[in-house]
Design a protein around this motif. Structure first.
Motif, PDB file in Angstrom:
ATOM      1  N   ILE A   1       0.837  -1.209   0.000  1.00  0.00           N
ATOM      2  CA  ILE A   1       0.000   0.000   0.000  1.00  0.00           C
ATOM      3  C   ILE A   1       0.865   1.249   0.000  1.00  0.00           C
ATOM      4  CG2 ILE A   1      -1.626   1.327   1.403  1.00  0.00           C
ATOM      5  CD1 ILE A   1      -2.763  -1.383   2.357  1.00  0.00           C
ATOM      6  N   SER A   2       1.895   1.252   0.839  1.00  0.00           N
ATOM      7  CA  SER A   2       2.764   2.422   0.962  1.00  0.00           C
ATOM      8  C   SER A   2       3.511   2.706  -0.339  1.00  0.00           C
ATOM      9  CB  SER A   2       3.755   2.198   2.103  1.00  0.00           C
ATOM     10  OG  SER A   2       4.639   3.281   2.225  1.00  0.00           O
ATOM     11  N   ILE A   3       4.102   1.676  -0.934  1.00  0.00           N
ATOM     12  CA  ILE A   3       4.867   1.848  -2.171  1.00  0.00           C
ATOM     13  C   ILE A   3       3.967   2.303  -3.306  1.00  0.00           C
ATOM     14  CG2 ILE A   3       6.150   0.594  -3.954  1.00  0.00           C
ATOM     15  CD1 ILE A   3       7.343  -1.116  -1.684  1.00  0.00           C
ATOM     16  N   ALA A   4       2.808   1.653  -3.465  1.00  0.00           N
ATOM     17  CA  ALA A   4       1.894   2.016  -4.544  1.00  0.00           C
ATOM     18  C   ALA A   4       1.389   3.443  -4.375  1.00  0.00           C
ATOM     19  CB  ALA A   4       0.722   1.048  -4.588  1.00  0.00           C
ATOM     20  N   SER A   5       1.081   3.832  -3.145  1.00  0.00           N
ATOM     21  CA  SER A   5       0.574   5.177  -2.890  1.00  0.00           C
ATOM     22  C   SER A   5       1.580   6.249  -3.306  1.00  0.00           C
ATOM     23  CB  SER A   5       0.222   5.329  -1.411  1.00  0.00           C
ATOM     24  OG  SER A   5      -0.284   6.610  -1.138  1.00  0.00           O
TER      25      SER A   5
ATOM     26  N   ARG B   1      -4.494   8.352  -9.012  1.00  0.00           N
ATOM     27  CA  ARG B   1      -4.622   6.891  -9.090  1.00  0.00           C
ATOM     28  C   ARG B   1      -4.379   6.218  -7.744  1.00  0.00           C
ATOM     29  NH1 ARG B   1      -1.940   3.870 -14.055  1.00  0.00           N
ATOM     30  NH2 ARG B   1      -3.738   2.525 -13.657  1.00  0.00           N
ATOM     31  N   ARG B   2      -4.138   7.002  -6.693  1.00  0.00           N
ATOM     32  CA  ARG B   2      -3.853   6.389  -5.385  1.00  0.00           C
ATOM     33  C   ARG B   2      -5.004   5.505  -4.923  1.00  0.00           C
ATOM     34  NH1 ARG B   2      -2.146   9.681  -0.421  1.00  0.00           N
ATOM     35  NH2 ARG B   2      -4.069  10.788  -0.885  1.00  0.00           N
ATOM     36  N   GLY B   3      -6.223   6.023  -5.000  1.00  0.00           N
ATOM     37  CA  GLY B   3      -7.379   5.247  -4.549  1.00  0.00           C
ATOM     38  C   GLY B   3      -7.563   3.987  -5.367  1.00  0.00           C
ATOM     39  N   GLU B   4      -7.390   4.093  -6.686  1.00  0.00           N
ATOM     40  CA  GLU B   4      -7.512   2.927  -7.565  1.00  0.00           C
ATOM     41  C   GLU B   4      -6.474   1.863  -7.204  1.00  0.00           C
ATOM     42  OE1 GLU B   4      -6.674   1.782 -12.272  1.00  0.00           O
ATOM     43  OE2 GLU B   4      -6.776   3.898 -11.639  1.00  0.00           O
TER      44      GLU B   4
ATOM     45  N   ALA C   1     -12.961   6.430  -3.480  1.00  0.00           N
ATOM     46  CA  ALA C   1     -11.698   7.006  -3.006  1.00  0.00           C
ATOM     47  C   ALA C   1     -11.234   8.195  -3.826  1.00  0.00           C
ATOM     48  CB  ALA C   1     -10.613   5.929  -2.996  1.00  0.00           C
ATOM     49  N   LYS C   2     -11.916   8.495  -4.916  1.00  0.00           N
ATOM     50  CA  LYS C   2     -11.523   9.640  -5.737  1.00  0.00           C
ATOM     51  C   LYS C   2     -12.129  10.923  -5.183  1.00  0.00           C
ATOM     52  CE  LYS C   2     -10.803   7.249 -10.131  1.00  0.00           C
ATOM     53  NZ  LYS C   2     -11.217   7.123 -11.549  1.00  0.00           N
ATOM     54  N   GLY C   3     -11.320  12.000  -5.193  1.00  0.00           N
ATOM     55  CA  GLY C   3     -11.829  13.308  -4.787  1.00  0.00           C
ATOM     56  C   GLY C   3     -12.117  13.390  -3.298  1.00  0.00           C
ATOM     57  N   ASP C   4     -13.207  14.066  -2.955  1.00  0.00           N
ATOM     58  CA  ASP C   4     -13.591  14.272  -1.555  1.00  0.00           C
ATOM     59  C   ASP C   4     -14.347  13.034  -1.077  1.00  0.00           C
ATOM     60  OD1 ASP C   4     -14.044  15.392   0.869  1.00  0.00           O
ATOM     61  OD2 ASP C   4     -15.507  16.878   0.193  1.00  0.00           O
ATOM     62  N   PHE C   5     -13.636  12.103  -0.420  1.00  0.00           N
ATOM     63  CA  PHE C   5     -14.205  10.778  -0.176  1.00  0.00           C
ATOM     64  C   PHE C   5     -14.967  10.635   1.132  1.00  0.00           C
ATOM     65  CE2 PHE C   5      -9.536  10.724   0.431  1.00  0.00           C
ATOM     66  CZ  PHE C   5      -9.478  10.659   1.814  1.00  0.00           C
ATOM     67  N   LEU C   6     -14.743  11.496   2.127  1.00  0.00           N
ATOM     68  CA  LEU C   6     -15.447  11.310   3.405  1.00  0.00           C
ATOM     69  C   LEU C   6     -16.971  11.425   3.274  1.00  0.00           C
ATOM     70  CD1 LEU C   6     -13.417  12.797   6.384  1.00  0.00           C
ATOM     71  CD2 LEU C   6     -13.830  10.428   5.776  1.00  0.00           C
TER      72      LEU C   6
END
Length: 399
Positions: free
Chosen positions: A118-122, A129-132, A264-269
């Protein structure tokens, strides 16, 4: 890193998580074989499942912190290599206690590997593309439930239970080679001290944010843990149908990772708020139709479609909160979701067991409603205490 190389990295780490998920979950399919081979009770064999989850939750942060001076590339290769080696070593596990020891160390190595994935991909992929990336990596565990566990169970039942883990190790060689070729050579190390990293677990706001995946997973697993008795006792599903129903549920859980990438894209909360409300409504529907075959199955499959959809957004939120609340521990934040998810699994299973003992299996869906609404409340509290901007940055009042 080019977009094609980013995609190859995501696919490689998804295959890694598929092997990790198979390693974790396939034990369920061969418990009877282990019971007979080790000459222990089924309950004792079941401790291999809970022991893995507990070791995963407790050991992962310490494993990541202990290897912090190594590059993340070297650490993840070491962690995944240990998982594959221990799968092979099950051949020599002739006693229950030796198998338990292998499972405990495997759990810690699995936690280390998925956290670093997760850390490396992020860090390696573009911001949008982080969320994807996180959704697909976590989706490897869903794919393991659909394909890895049935395959491993078949092998264990027709050959030998330990052959299940040998084949899993063999499959794992492929992503290991791909990781060696595709992982960025210049992955960073964690420069802060061990104590700076562990302080992350002392921050009230971090613990509050961790409650989102804890409760989000518990509301799913309070139902999933007792899905077989729900199907057979409450809905009246014929025994011959159950494996097919579970396969469809697993396929729905893969779809949930695609939905999670969108959330997870944009404003996700705000999207998470709505997700937990929708889940609560679906659980209410299941509560009202649990005795009806087709309506009950419809709501159950809807639960599967949302089962992992909060994971990617929850991980991004934990990254962002850690960056503000404990900047020196931000790189360590990749451990928070795997740890919280396993706590949630244990919590959901435990509460579900209490509900079944008190009122029967039909009490499980109403308990899931309460847990989903609790997740909504915690998300709202987090949204008010730490404000996230659409680009993922945080307001300064979150200190």
């Amino acid at each position: 890193m080019t977009r094609n190389r980013e995609t190859l990295l995501i696919l490689t780490l998804t295959l890694v998580s598929f092997v990790l998920g198979t390693t974790e979950y396939v034990i369920v399919g061969v418990l009877k074989e282990i019971e007979h081979a080790m000459k222990v009770s089924l309950a004792a064999a079941g401790a291999l499942v809970s022991g893995f989850a507990i070791a995963y939750a407790i050991g992962t942060p310490f494993a990541v912190a202990s290897l912090s001076k190594l590059s993340r590339r070297n650490s993840i290769l070491i962690g995944f290599g240990i998982v594959l080696a221990l799968n092979l070593l099950t051949v020599f596990a002739t006693t229950f206690y030796s198998l338990m020891a292998i499972r405990i160390v495997s759990a810690v190595a699995c936690g280390l590997t998925v956290s670093l994935s997760i850390s490396i991909a992020s860090d390696a992929v573009q911001q949008e593309r982080r969320g994807e990336a996180i959704a697909w990596i976590l989706g490897g565990f869903s794919i393991a439930n659909v394909f890895g566990v049935p395959l491993g169970t078949f092998i264990g039942q027709h050959l030998n239970w330990w052959m299940t883990f040998v084949v899993t190790a063999g499959i794992g060689v492929i992503p290991f080679i791909l990781m060696f070729r595709i992982l960025p050579r210049q992955t960073t190390t964690i420069t802060s001290s061990f104590s700076d990293q562990m302080v992350l677990f002392m921050k009230p706001r971090i613990l509050l944010a961790c409650l989102i995946p804890v409760l989000g997973n518990s509301c799913i697993f309070v139902t999933f843990t007792y899905i077989t008795p729900l199907l057979s006792q409450s809905m009246g599903v014929p025994t011959s149908w159950i494996s097919g129903v579970l396969l469809i549920y697993g396929a729905c859980s893969i779809l949930s990772n695609w939905i999670g990438a969108k959330i997870a894209k944009g404003d996700f909360l705000p999207k998470l708020n709505w997700l937990f409300i929708i889940q609560a409504v679906i659980f209410v529907g299941l509560s009202l139709t649990v005795s009806n075959l087709w309506l009950g199955l419809t709501f159950l499959f809807l639960i599967g479609c949302l089962s992992s959809s909060m994971s990617a957004a929850s991980q991004l939120y934990l990254f962002d909160v850690s960056g503000v609340v404990a900047p020196k521990s931000k790189a360590f934040a990749s451990t928070l979701l795997p740890v919280s998810a396993n706590v949630g699994i244990a919590l959901g299973s435990g509460i579900g067991g209490i509900a079944v003992n008190l009122g029967g299996v039909n009490w499980v869906p109403p308990v899931a409603v309460v847990l989903a609404l609790s997740a909504f409340v915690i998300t709202r509290v987090c949204q008010r205490s730490i404000h996230l901007k659409p680009d993922g940055e945080m307001a300064t009042n979150a200190a």
